[in-house]
Design a protein around this motif. Structure first.
Motif, PDB file in Angstrom:
ATOM      1  N   THR A  46      77.107  -5.449 104.737  1.00  0.00           N
ATOM      2  CA  THR A  46      77.297  -6.808 104.121  1.00  0.00           C
ATOM      3  C   THR A  46      75.737  -7.655 104.709  1.00  0.00           C
ATOM      4  O   THR A  46      75.430  -7.879 105.428  1.00  0.00           O
ATOM      5  CB  THR A  46      78.246  -8.027 105.044  1.00  0.00           C
ATOM      6  N   GLY A 137      85.258  -6.859 107.752  1.00  0.00           N
ATOM      7  CA  GLY A 137      86.361  -7.432 108.998  1.00  0.00           C
ATOM      8  C   GLY A 137      85.349  -7.234 110.393  1.00  0.00           C
ATOM      9  O   GLY A 137      84.804  -8.405 110.775  1.00  0.00           O
ATOM     10  N   GLN A 138      84.989  -5.935 110.450  1.00  0.00           N
ATOM     11  CA  GLN A 138      84.190  -5.602 111.072  1.00  0.00           C
ATOM     12  C   GLN A 138      83.036  -5.793 111.227  1.00  0.00           C
ATOM     13  O   GLN A 138      82.240  -6.434 112.485  1.00  0.00           O
ATOM     14  CB  GLN A 138      84.678  -3.746 111.935  1.00  0.00           C
ATOM     15  N   GLU A 139      82.419  -5.569 110.411  1.00  0.00           N
ATOM     16  CA  GLU A 139      81.279  -6.308 110.583  1.00  0.00           C
ATOM     17  C   GLU A 139      80.864  -7.752 111.128  1.00  0.00           C
ATOM     18  O   GLU A 139      79.597  -7.908 111.138  1.00  0.00           O
ATOM     19  CB  GLU A 139      80.119  -6.184 108.894  1.00  0.00           C
ATOM     20  N   ILE A 140      81.208  -8.414 109.721  1.00  0.00           N
ATOM     21  CA  ILE A 140      81.270  -9.827 110.721  1.00  0.00           C
ATOM     22  C   ILE A 140      81.278  -9.688 111.819  1.00  0.00           C
ATOM     23  O   ILE A 140      80.672 -11.017 112.442  1.00  0.00           O
ATOM     24  CB  ILE A 140      82.524 -10.688 109.661  1.00  0.00           C
ATOM     25  N   ALA A 141      82.539  -9.231 112.784  1.00  0.00           N
ATOM     26  CA  ALA A 141      82.794  -9.685 114.134  1.00  0.00           C
ATOM     27  C   ALA A 141      81.637  -9.061 114.817  1.00  0.00           C
ATOM     28  O   ALA A 141      80.899  -9.107 115.205  1.00  0.00           O
ATOM     29  CB  ALA A 141      84.052  -9.005 114.598  1.00  0.00           C
ATOM     30  N   ASP A 142      80.834  -7.813 114.428  1.00  0.00           N
ATOM     31  CA  ASP A 142      79.877  -7.386 114.719  1.00  0.00           C
ATOM     32  C   ASP A 142      78.390  -8.725 114.857  1.00  0.00           C
ATOM     33  O   ASP A 142      78.001  -8.259 115.328  1.00  0.00           O
ATOM     34  CB  ASP A 142      79.249  -5.800 114.229  1.00  0.00           C
ATOM     35  N   SER A 170      88.342 -12.461 106.466  1.00  0.00           N
ATOM     36  CA  SER A 170      87.283 -13.273 107.637  1.00  0.00           C
ATOM     37  C   SER A 170      89.300 -12.908 109.098  1.00  0.00           C
ATOM     38  O   SER A 170      88.704 -13.636 110.050  1.00  0.00           O
ATOM     39  CB  SER A 170      87.754 -14.836 107.665  1.00  0.00           C
ATOM     40  N   ALA A 173      87.924 -10.171 110.336  1.00  0.00           N
ATOM     41  CA  ALA A 173      86.936 -10.280 111.825  1.00  0.00           C
ATOM     42  C   ALA A 173      87.355 -11.341 112.857  1.00  0.00           C
ATOM     43  O   ALA A 173      86.869 -10.297 113.789  1.00  0.00           O
ATOM     44  CB  ALA A 173      86.055 -11.354 111.117  1.00  0.00           C
ATOM     45  N   TYR A 176      89.079  -8.828 115.063  1.00  0.00           N
ATOM     46  CA  TYR A 176      88.351  -7.423 115.023  1.00  0.00           C
ATOM     47  C   TYR A 176      87.463  -7.492 116.662  1.00  0.00           C
ATOM     48  O   TYR A 176      87.025  -6.730 117.453  1.00  0.00           O
ATOM     49  CB  TYR A 176      88.004  -6.581 114.561  1.00  0.00           C
ATOM     50  N   ILE A 177      87.085  -9.537 117.474  1.00  0.00           N
ATOM     51  CA  ILE A 177      86.359  -9.820 118.345  1.00  0.00           C
ATOM     52  C   ILE A 177      86.095  -9.378 119.169  1.00  0.00           C
ATOM     53  O   ILE A 177      87.399  -9.614 119.281  1.00  0.00           O
ATOM     54  CB  ILE A 177      85.581 -10.814 117.884  1.00  0.00           C
TER      55      ILE A 177
END
Length: 494
Positions: A46, A137-142, A170, A173, A176-177
């Motif tokens: 992303t 979603g995982q990348e946005i959480a990261d 979303s 994300a 997963y946060i």
């Protein structure tokens, strides 16, 4: 080089590395490292682009590179709104993204606006793009966790706005946060339906994914068992403009208008018109502060069309879009409203209750009516009235009327039976066949009272016939009703 995360299990992570020479190498890591540490080594797919209203362009913030936050002038003291696009057919960021970014900055300059560009994973066959939503979603959480750890940016100040597949990105994300605290807000704009409809809350956007979740459903019309947008509630407040199935101005009969505006791509515009309407309704809420659209809690659109759901008591109504009243609810609440076909989309909702007496006993009639309204600001003339059922006996009928303009406080109603020559002949025939004995008047429709409730102001009014001596209505005749004392208000509990 491009690095793709293929699989992660409890003790193994597998990557595929593709070089410029199209040589693929597979890397398998046995974990002494934690999963979080492995993700920190990954170059995120992303692209996080910070939008600036000064240049109208974007500056890319690179994950784990603090200097890019300074370079792009990210302000850690301001909230963050992140726009997440959906499935891509052509691999290009759609124009609405920049319109929304500009609207956000014009509405609230003290804000960070980031565009999450995941085109590489979105420009795939739809089922593959669906699978990719979890990775993004995982990348946005990261990314959010990195902001938290590196510059003490609070996740509660994050608002994710996801369109179509981006709504579920979303949601992932948010789920997963790590930790017990959640992202501040997620807005789903017509969340994608195929492969998500009927799934469990963990497999789609759900109210559990943020402190507050709202969604706008605009294209849930089913074709062969599928709809572009998801129909089921997925948020604390789920808005269904015009019932949510389809939107005014998006019918295929308007394809020529779209071709005139967009060229040959107008055909595509027609197809995605209702789906993307969710985006433009949200943008509208940013651009027109004085014309915020109100929606009302209701079971279904048929009940709403009778005007039976215009109550704002006990938080039964809310504002669609950016300026929504945030309130966590134990159960999703479905809200309905009508809109115009173009921006500004706001209309004014009115419930009309008309008490009819049909003096021809045992004969149901289906007349057409029009109403003209006189208000303190403007007038609205010749509004067509269609009753869901025919008029029979002594009964009160309820229906919804919407106006494009604010007429102010309603002062007077002119109610007309739109009788044609055929109607008049039929009515005259009834008069010759069926004798009447009550006084000297001929049988007709008696209109006793008209009760009105304005949704936007919550004002209730009662109107009585201007002529107390003649309360009968006949084909092709118009009656005037003026404000009078509401003798029925004590009976009303809505």
């Amino acid at each position: 080089k491009k690095i793709y995360l293929l699989e992660m299990r409890a003790s193994v992570i597998c990557y595929r590395v593709q070089s410029s020479a199209s040589v693929e190498v597979y890397l398998i890591f046995q974990l002494p490292l934690s999963a979080n540490e492995m993700f920190s080594l990954q170059s995120l797919e992303t692209k996080f682009q910070l939008y600036t209203d000064t240049t109208g362009e974007a500056c890319q913030i690179l994950f784990n590179q603090l200097e890019t936050l300074d370079k792009c002038s990210f302000n850690a003291s301001l909230p963050l709104v992140m726009i997440v696009h959906g499935w891509s057919v052509d691999g290009i960021l759609e124009s609405w993204i920049w319109k929304m970014a500009a609207a956000l900055k014009s509405h609230h300059k003290q804000i960070n606006v980031i565009i999450a560009d995941w085109l590489t994973f979105a420009h795939q066959h739809y089922p593959i793009a669906v699978q990719n939503t979890r990775y993004i979603g995982q990348e946005i959480a990261d990314f959010v966790e990195w902001l938290e750890e590196s510059i003490q940016f609070s996740r509660s100040n994050v608002h994710l706005i996801g369109y179509s597949l981006g709504a579920h990105v979303s949601g992932f994300a948010g789920s997963y946060i790590s930790g017990t605290n959640k992202i501040g807000r997620i807005t789903g704009l017509d969340p994608a339906g195929p492969l998500f409809e009927g799934m469990s809350p963990t497999d789609r956007l759900s109210p559990d994914d943020a402190n507050f979740v709202d969604a706008i459903h605009t294209f849930t019309k089913q074709h062969m068992g599928l709809s572009v947008g998801i129909k089921q509630p997925v948020a604390h407040f789920d808005f269904y403009p015009n019932g949510g199935t389809f939107q005014p101005g998006c019918h295929f009969m308007h394809v020529y208008n779209h071709i005139a505006q967009y060229g040959i791509t107008g055909i595509t515009q027609t197809v995605k018109c209702a789906h993307e309407r969710s985006v433009h309704l949200f943008i509208d809420s940013l651009l027109h502060e004085d014309k915020q659209s109100t929606a009302y809690w209701c079971n279904d659109i048929n009940t709403f069309d009778k005007g039976l759901c215009l109550s704002c008591r006990k938080n039964r109504c809310n504002t669609l879009g950016y300026n929504i009243r945030e309130e966590r609810l134990p159960k999703s609440r479905k809200l309905f409203l009508k809109t115009r076909a173009r921006m500004p989309f706001k209309v004014y909702h009115y419930q009309f209750k008309i008490h009819f007496i049909n003096e021809i006993q045992g004969k149901k009639i289906d007349p057409s009516f029009t109403m003209s309204l006189t208000g303190t600001k403007e007038d609205a003339k010749n509004l067509p009235i269609t009753l869901v059922e025919g008029i029979n006996g002594n009964k009160t009928y309820s229906f919804l009327i919407t106006l494009d303009t604010d007429i102010g406080e309603l002062l007077m109603i002119k109610f007309k039976w739109e009788g044609t020559a055929v109607w008049k002949n039929i009515w005259d025939k009834f008069q010759t066949i069926i004798p009447w004995t009550k006084g000297t008047h001929r049988p007709g429709l008696i209109v006793k009272t008209i009760r009105v409730k304005a949704g936007e102001t919550q004002q209730k009014m009662t109107f009585c016939s201007q002529s107390f001596d003649n309360i009968h209505l006949y084909p092709d005749q118009e009656k005037t009703f003026v404000r009078c004392e509401d003798r029925f208000r004590h009976q009303e509990r809505k």
